[in-house]
Motif scaffolding. Structure first.
Motif, PDB file in Angstrom:
ATOM      1  N   HIS A 121       0.837  -1.209   0.000  1.00 30.79           N
ATOM      2  CA  HIS A 121       0.000   0.000   0.000  1.00 30.79           C
ATOM      3  C   HIS A 121       0.870   1.256   0.000  1.00 30.79           C
ATOM      4  CE1 HIS A 121      -4.166  -1.211   0.126  1.00 30.79           C
ATOM      5  NE2 HIS A 121      -3.917  -2.121   1.081  1.00 30.79           N
ATOM      6  N   ALA A 122       1.924   1.249   0.788  1.00 37.14           N
ATOM      7  CA  ALA A 122       2.814   2.412   0.864  1.00 37.14           C
ATOM      8  C   ALA A 122       3.528   2.647  -0.454  1.00 37.14           C
ATOM      9  CB  ALA A 122       3.829   2.218   1.984  1.00 37.14           C
ATOM     10  N   LYS A 123       3.921   1.573  -1.113  1.00 34.28           N
ATOM     11  CA  LYS A 123       4.632   1.707  -2.383  1.00 34.28           C
ATOM     12  C   LYS A 123       3.705   2.193  -3.494  1.00 34.28           C
ATOM     13  CE  LYS A 123       7.711  -0.839  -5.434  1.00 34.28           C
ATOM     14  NZ  LYS A 123       8.325  -2.136  -5.706  1.00 34.28           N
ATOM     15  N   ALA A 124       2.460   1.741  -3.469  1.00 33.10           N
ATOM     16  CA  ALA A 124       1.507   2.120  -4.514  1.00 33.10           C
ATOM     17  C   ALA A 124       0.944   3.524  -4.334  1.00 33.10           C
ATOM     18  CB  ALA A 124       0.355   1.118  -4.563  1.00 33.10           C
ATOM     19  N   ALA A 125       0.971   4.024  -3.116  1.00 37.83           N
ATOM     20  CA  ALA A 125       0.385   5.346  -2.833  1.00 37.83           C
ATOM     21  C   ALA A 125       1.338   6.459  -3.249  1.00 37.83           C
ATOM     22  CB  ALA A 125       0.067   5.473  -1.357  1.00 37.83           C
ATOM     23  N   THR A 126       0.789   7.460  -3.899  1.00 41.90           N
ATOM     24  CA  THR A 126       1.524   8.675  -4.193  1.00 41.90           C
ATOM     25  C   THR A 126       1.062   9.708  -3.181  1.00 41.90           C
ATOM     26  OG1 THR A 126       1.564   8.143  -6.531  1.00 41.90           O
ATOM     27  CG2 THR A 126       2.000  10.419  -5.936  1.00 41.90           C
ATOM     28  N   VAL A 127       2.000  10.273  -2.446  1.00 40.67           N
ATOM     29  CA  VAL A 127       1.637  11.241  -1.409  1.00 40.67           C
ATOM     30  C   VAL A 127       1.116  12.496  -2.078  1.00 40.67           C
ATOM     31  CG1 VAL A 127       2.414  12.448   0.643  1.00 40.67           C
ATOM     32  CG2 VAL A 127       3.481  10.300   0.001  1.00 40.67           C
ATOM     33  N   ARG A 128      -0.073  12.915  -1.680  1.00 37.41           N
ATOM     34  CA  ARG A 128      -0.702  14.083  -2.297  1.00 37.41           C
ATOM     35  C   ARG A 128      -0.319  15.342  -1.521  1.00 37.41           C
ATOM     36  NH1 ARG A 128      -6.597  12.046  -1.668  1.00 37.41           N
ATOM     37  NH2 ARG A 128      -5.714  11.901   0.401  1.00 37.41           N
ATOM     38  N   PRO A 129       0.220  16.377  -2.196  1.00 36.82           N
ATOM     39  CA  PRO A 129       0.644  17.582  -1.489  1.00 36.82           C
ATOM     40  C   PRO A 129      -0.515  18.384  -0.902  1.00 36.82           C
ATOM     41  CG  PRO A 129       0.948  17.842  -3.850  1.00 36.82           C
ATOM     42  CD  PRO A 129       0.513  16.430  -3.625  1.00 36.82           C
ATOM     43  N   ASN A 130      -1.740  18.144  -1.385  1.00 39.66           N
ATOM     44  CA  ASN A 130      -2.880  18.901  -0.870  1.00 39.66           C
ATOM     45  C   ASN A 130      -3.716  18.084   0.112  1.00 39.66           C
ATOM     46  OD1 ASN A 130      -3.818  17.162  -2.855  1.00 39.66           O
ATOM     47  ND2 ASN A 130      -5.404  18.548  -3.559  1.00 39.66           N
ATOM     48  N   ALA A 131      -3.156  16.998   0.644  1.00 42.35           N
ATOM     49  CA  ALA A 131      -3.882  16.171   1.614  1.00 42.35           C
ATOM     50  C   ALA A 131      -3.844  16.816   2.989  1.00 42.35           C
ATOM     51  CB  ALA A 131      -3.276  14.777   1.678  1.00 42.35           C
ATOM     52  N   ALA A 132      -4.953  16.716   3.691  1.00 36.81           N
ATOM     53  CA  ALA A 132      -5.008  17.200   5.070  1.00 36.81           C
ATOM     54  C   ALA A 132      -4.410  16.119   5.968  1.00 36.81           C
ATOM     55  CB  ALA A 132      -6.455  17.487   5.468  1.00 36.81           C
ATOM     56  N   CYS A 133      -3.972  16.499   7.124  1.00 36.40           N
ATOM     57  CA  CYS A 133      -3.341  15.574   8.058  1.00 36.40           C
ATOM     58  C   CYS A 133      -4.371  14.567   8.569  1.00 36.40           C
ATOM     59  CB  CYS A 133      -2.738  16.349   9.217  1.00 36.40           C
ATOM     60  SG  CYS A 133      -1.892  15.322  10.419  1.00 36.40           S
ATOM     61  N   HIS A 134      -4.124  13.274   8.327  1.00 32.53           N
ATOM     62  CA  HIS A 134      -5.045  12.234   8.799  1.00 32.53           C
ATOM     63  C   HIS A 134      -5.037  12.162  10.321  1.00 32.53           C
ATOM     64  CE1 HIS A 134      -6.564   8.162   9.645  1.00 32.53           C
ATOM     65  NE2 HIS A 134      -7.397   8.481   8.684  1.00 32.53           N
ATOM     66  N   CYS A 135      -3.914  12.457  10.917  1.00 31.54           N
ATOM     67  CA  CYS A 135      -3.804  12.451  12.367  1.00 31.54           C
ATOM     68  C   CYS A 135      -4.759  13.477  12.974  1.00 31.54           C
ATOM     69  CB  CYS A 135      -2.367  12.751  12.771  1.00 31.54           C
ATOM     70  SG  CYS A 135      -2.075  12.759  14.532  1.00 31.54           S
ATOM     71  N   ARG A 136      -4.839  14.641  12.357  1.00 31.85           N
ATOM     72  CA  ARG A 136      -5.733  15.687  12.862  1.00 31.85           C
ATOM     73  C   ARG A 136      -7.191  15.261  12.744  1.00 31.85           C
ATOM     74  NH1 ARG A 136      -5.924  22.044  11.104  1.00 31.85           N
ATOM     75  NH2 ARG A 136      -7.371  22.654  12.726  1.00 31.85           N
ATOM     76  N   ALA A 137      -7.532  14.500  11.695  1.00 33.95           N
ATOM     77  CA  ALA A 137      -8.902  14.012  11.534  1.00 33.95           C
ATOM     78  C   ALA A 137      -9.282  13.097  12.693  1.00 33.95           C
ATOM     79  CB  ALA A 137      -9.045  13.279  10.205  1.00 33.95           C
TER      80      ALA A 137
END
Length: 187
Positions: free
Chosen positions: A61-77
């Motif tokens: 999953h980590a390898k397939a995922a491209t980190v999105r620069p406009n993603a909000a912090c999941h931790c904050r959610a």
């Protein structure tokens, strides 16, 4: 009629998370579950093999995922429950982390969080960072190079001397009249 935007959207999107979990059952078998719709192996009594599978599945999953620069912090959610003792404001670039406590060894979480929360999350390892989106410009690279050369060629502070090298390069040298030298008063 639909239009296509020229630049990517800057609106925040929710941070993603994938949780891979080993679950024990009363008949002494173990199963692997994933929060995304993935094909998992059947229940088994071979805990070591399923533990290896779960770790490899989280890594996939980590390898397939491209980190999105406009993603909000999941931790904050999650109201920063991953680091309750360390209060921090969510900020910085988006990173992809893997959370896994080797002592418990039953849960692997891959998630997009901010760079401020990542160091405060125990047993977390940063796997990837978001790449900045490329900005479109109307000038060509050669035009940008020429503009930069013109700016660098202009002297910021007038020079008080001239040189043959600067005269050949075509740069103007500003000459200022010298102030007369005053002699100290003698009494």
């Amino acid at each position: 009629m639909t239009t296509t935007p020229l630049e990517p959207s800057t609106a925040r999107v929710p941070g993603r998370a994938w949780t891979v979990r080993l679950t024990g059952h009363s008949d002494r078998t173990v199963s692997v579950t994933c929060t995304s719709p993935c094909t998992m192996p059947a229940r088994s009594r071979d805990l070591a093999a399923l533990r290896v599978f779960a770790a490899q599945h989280a890594a996939a999953h980590a390898k397939a995922a491209t980190v999105r620069p406009n993603a909000a912090c999941h931790c904050r959610a999650d109201r920063c429950e991953a680091h309750p003792g360390d209060k921090t404001l969510c900020a910085g670039e988006v990173v992809l982390i893997l959370r896994h406590d080797p002592i418990v060894g039953q849960v692997w979480i891959v998630e997009e969080v901010c760079a401020m929360c990542a160091p405060h999350i125990p047993n977390a390892r940063i796997l990837a960072r978001a790449t900045a989106p490329a900005r479109r410009t109307t000038t060509t690279p050669t035009t940008q190079t020429q503009d930069r050369a013109q700016v660098l060629a202009r002297p910021g502070v007038p020079s008080l001397f001239s040189s043959a090298d600067t005269a050949e390069a075509g740069t103007d040298t500003v000459r200022r009249p010298r102030k007369p030298h005053r002699r100290p008063r003698q009494s």
